[in-house]
Structure formats: structure tokens, C-alpha cells
Design a protein around this motif. Sequence first.
Motif, mmCIF file in Angstrom:
data_model
loop_
_atom_site.group_PDB
_atom_site.id
_atom_site.type_symbol
_atom_site.label_atom_id
_atom_site.label_comp_id
_atom_site.label_asym_id
_atom_site.label_seq_id
_atom_site.Cartn_x
_atom_site.Cartn_y
_atom_site.Cartn_z
ATOM 1 N N LYS A 112 22.541 32.018 -14.294
ATOM 2 C CA LYS A 112 22.721 32.845 -13.105
ATOM 3 C C LYS A 112 22.549 34.485 -13.377
ATOM 4 C CE LYS A 112 24.821 33.311 -9.015
ATOM 5 N NZ LYS A 112 24.291 32.284 -7.920
ATOM 6 N N LYS A 116 19.774 36.554 -11.302
ATOM 7 C CA LYS A 116 20.003 38.082 -10.476
ATOM 8 C C LYS A 116 18.944 38.874 -10.946
ATOM 9 C CE LYS A 116 24.003 37.337 -8.683
ATOM 10 N NZ LYS A 116 24.148 37.621 -7.085
ATOM 11 N N PHE A 333 29.413 37.133 -12.516
ATOM 12 C CA PHE A 333 28.768 36.262 -11.442
ATOM 13 C C PHE A 333 28.966 34.848 -11.894
ATOM 14 C CE2 PHE A 333 26.186 40.304 -11.663
ATOM 15 C CZ PHE A 333 26.426 40.661 -10.372
ATOM 16 N N GLN A 335 31.634 33.386 -11.508
ATOM 17 C CA GLN A 335 32.577 33.157 -10.471
ATOM 18 C C GLN A 335 31.876 32.781 -8.943
ATOM 19 O OE1 GLN A 335 36.234 36.347 -10.977
ATOM 20 N NE2 GLN A 335 34.218 37.236 -10.426
ATOM 21 N N GLU A 336 30.809 33.364 -8.870
ATOM 22 C CA GLU A 336 29.871 33.086 -7.729
ATOM 23 C C GLU A 336 29.186 31.775 -8.005
ATOM 24 O OE1 GLU A 336 25.686 34.892 -6.158
ATOM 25 O OE2 GLU A 336 27.078 36.252 -6.801
ATOM 26 N N LEU A 339 31.730 28.912 -7.404
ATOM 27 C CA LEU A 339 31.946 28.819 -6.133
ATOM 28 C C LEU A 339 30.947 27.993 -5.289
ATOM 29 C CD1 LEU A 339 33.772 29.798 -3.490
ATOM 30 C CD2 LEU A 339 32.135 31.525 -3.164
ATOM 31 N N GLU A 340 29.650 28.230 -5.782
ATOM 32 C CA GLU A 340 28.496 27.430 -5.316
ATOM 33 C C GLU A 340 28.427 26.146 -5.559
ATOM 34 O OE1 GLU A 340 25.515 31.370 -5.413
ATOM 35 O OE2 GLU A 340 25.354 29.786 -6.866
ATOM 36 N N LEU A 353 37.288 33.060 -4.245
ATOM 37 C CA LEU A 353 37.088 33.958 -5.182
ATOM 38 C C LEU A 353 38.163 34.928 -5.365
ATOM 39 C CD1 LEU A 353 33.270 34.850 -4.974
ATOM 40 C CD2 LEU A 353 34.479 33.369 -6.513
#
Length: 365
Positions: A112, A116, A333, A335-336, A339-340, A353
Motif C-alpha cells: 500500500k 502511494k 494507509f 486503514q484504507e 477498508l478496501e 474508518l
Amino acid sequence: MKIRELTDYLEKIAPLSYQESYDNAGLIVGNPNDEIHRALISLDCTEAVVDEAIAEGCDIIISHHPIVFKGLKRFSGQNYVERTVIKAIKSGIALYAIHTNLDNVLGGVNSKIAEKLQLESISILSPKKKLLKKLAVYVPRTHVEEVREALFTGGAGQVGEYDQCSYNTAGYGTFRPLEASNPTIGTHGTQERVEETKIEVIYPAHVERQVLVAMFSAHPYEEVAYDIITLENAIPQVGSGAIGNLPEAMPAKEFLSFLKESLQLSVIRHTELLDRPISRVAVCGGAGGFLLQDAKRSGADIFITSDYKYHEFFDAEHKIVIADVGHYESEQFTQELLLELIQKKFANFAVLLTETETNPIKYFI
């Protein structure tokens, strides 16, 4: 759905066996058979995060860092760990952590970060060894196809981007059934010679139980002859850190500006910039100093991680740039990512989140 449905899915992506020995990933508070309706995702689990979960009607918190690393001998609320666990239990909120096991998979935390930074050709920086095993089992010719298919169904036979992989050797086996036996082939007291095939398959260690269950279910013999060995082979998709290439090389100062913007950083601590552009980038979320030599060997121009101590910066030795971006900042990130992953699998499950700032380190700028 039940907690187990969610955790089983996450642990297929990042098996608990991939976590480091010091870690405590997995279900920390809660019953796997409890029903859940709403989840809160956070990098850390704190009292404030539990309060947020209560306010939002969430019945499970999925965090990257475990709230409990070591065994707790008492729950008297004397520190933030005990208070957080007590509050979660009283409120009926399950706590689940997916930590170094998510660090250690391609497509996880470090991937991840690489995403980015727009890196290409991303791979694991330091692949892990001794996570693969090889099973050899001896099967009468009449049941070879059945047993081999069972092994594949059980999770064996995956080698990289190939599945149903096996090696098969023809031969014969001998045995003499004793009085207490119940042989599929042969009679008591008489030595038998049976045409057999040795089937050899590789499998990840964490699926061993299901592979063996499948083998025993399909094998016709009362006593199955088999052996298992642990392999030194590394799994390219499992390990620490990540390495990749920028689409185009960038001057070092320009890259640091890009890094600061991409990871939303307040500050970057770094070693002396070298007189060459940045093209190949190594990353490790969290404390990744142990990977510096791997980053050098990989040909990286810069190693992005966190938690570097003063004297450790000297280890760059003018061969690589070390960039310490902060622990929270390097992993935020995640967390992102979670979520995905969850929304991709459970489109109708409510997942939020956190809006709670859990970074314990503040900067005066």
C-alpha cells in the motif's frame, strides 16, 4: 454475519502463521461465533477508539496494532491497555488485530505504501523461509488420482502462479498385516507387494491440518505411510518490506518533496542525499531498520521506514539514503487498505474508518 466469517477472510489474505514471534495478531476480545453488524477500522486501539465505536454503534474494532502484546495478569484499569480491554468487554465490542501478518504479504501494508508512491514492479524485499512444507505419501496405483486430487483440494500443490503441482514416482511397497490389523489389501501373516506411487506436493505450513485431513479421507490404507519435511525455500509473496521502481528517476530533493506529499508527512528525517537520482525505492512500514542490508542488496537508492535511532543512520555509509517518515505516518494507509479489502468481499457490511487521531507523537513546526 459472525465474527468468524470476517476473520477467516482476513486470515486467508494474511494468515496468522505469517506474524512475527513477538506479535499478537488475531481475535483478542470476543467470541468467533458472535454476530457483528458494523465495524470500525483503526491503526491503533485505544480508549478513545472504543468510545468512538460505541458512539457509532460498531460491535467490532479492527486495528493494525494489537492492544495486547504481552499477557495481562490482572484487569484493574491501571494502564491504558487494561482500561481499553475492560471498556471493550463491558460494551460488547470485539477487538481484532491484523499486524505483522498483514505486513508480511504482498498486497499488504508495504504494498500500500508502494502504491502511494506509484512504484512499479513491486516485490517483497526480504522473502521469508521455512513457511513451506513438502509431503510425500505412498499410494496404491488404484487410488492415485483420488488421493492426489484430495491433496490439491486440501490446499497443497500451489507453486507460485501454478497450482495442482505434484511429482509422482512409480515403485512398489511391501508390508505384512499383523493379527490386529484390518488391511484393505492382503491377508494376515502374509507379506504383500503392491504397486504404488509416491506423490510429493508442496504446501504452506498454515494449511497442514486440512491437507492431512484430505489425505487421510481419500487414502484407502488403514495405516498411511507418509513423511513431511520443512523447506528452506522462500515464498516470494511472503516476507518483510517491499521494493519497486519509480516510473521515472527523480532528483533526490524532488523525490523527498514527492514523498512528503504522497504520504502526507509533516517532516522527514533522512541521511545525506547522494549525488544520484532516486529510481529504485525500498519501503517498510513501522520499524524497519532490520531490513537495511536487504535494501542495499536490492539496489535501492532510498529506504523509507521509521523508528531509526541516531547511530543507526550512520549505517547508510553513503551507499543509500535512509528516510525516517514516522511510525504512524508509514502505516496510516493500512486503514484504507483494510477498508478496501473488507468492502470488496462484504459489500453490504457496514465498515467505517476511525476519525480518532491515535498518533501519540506530535510535532511542533
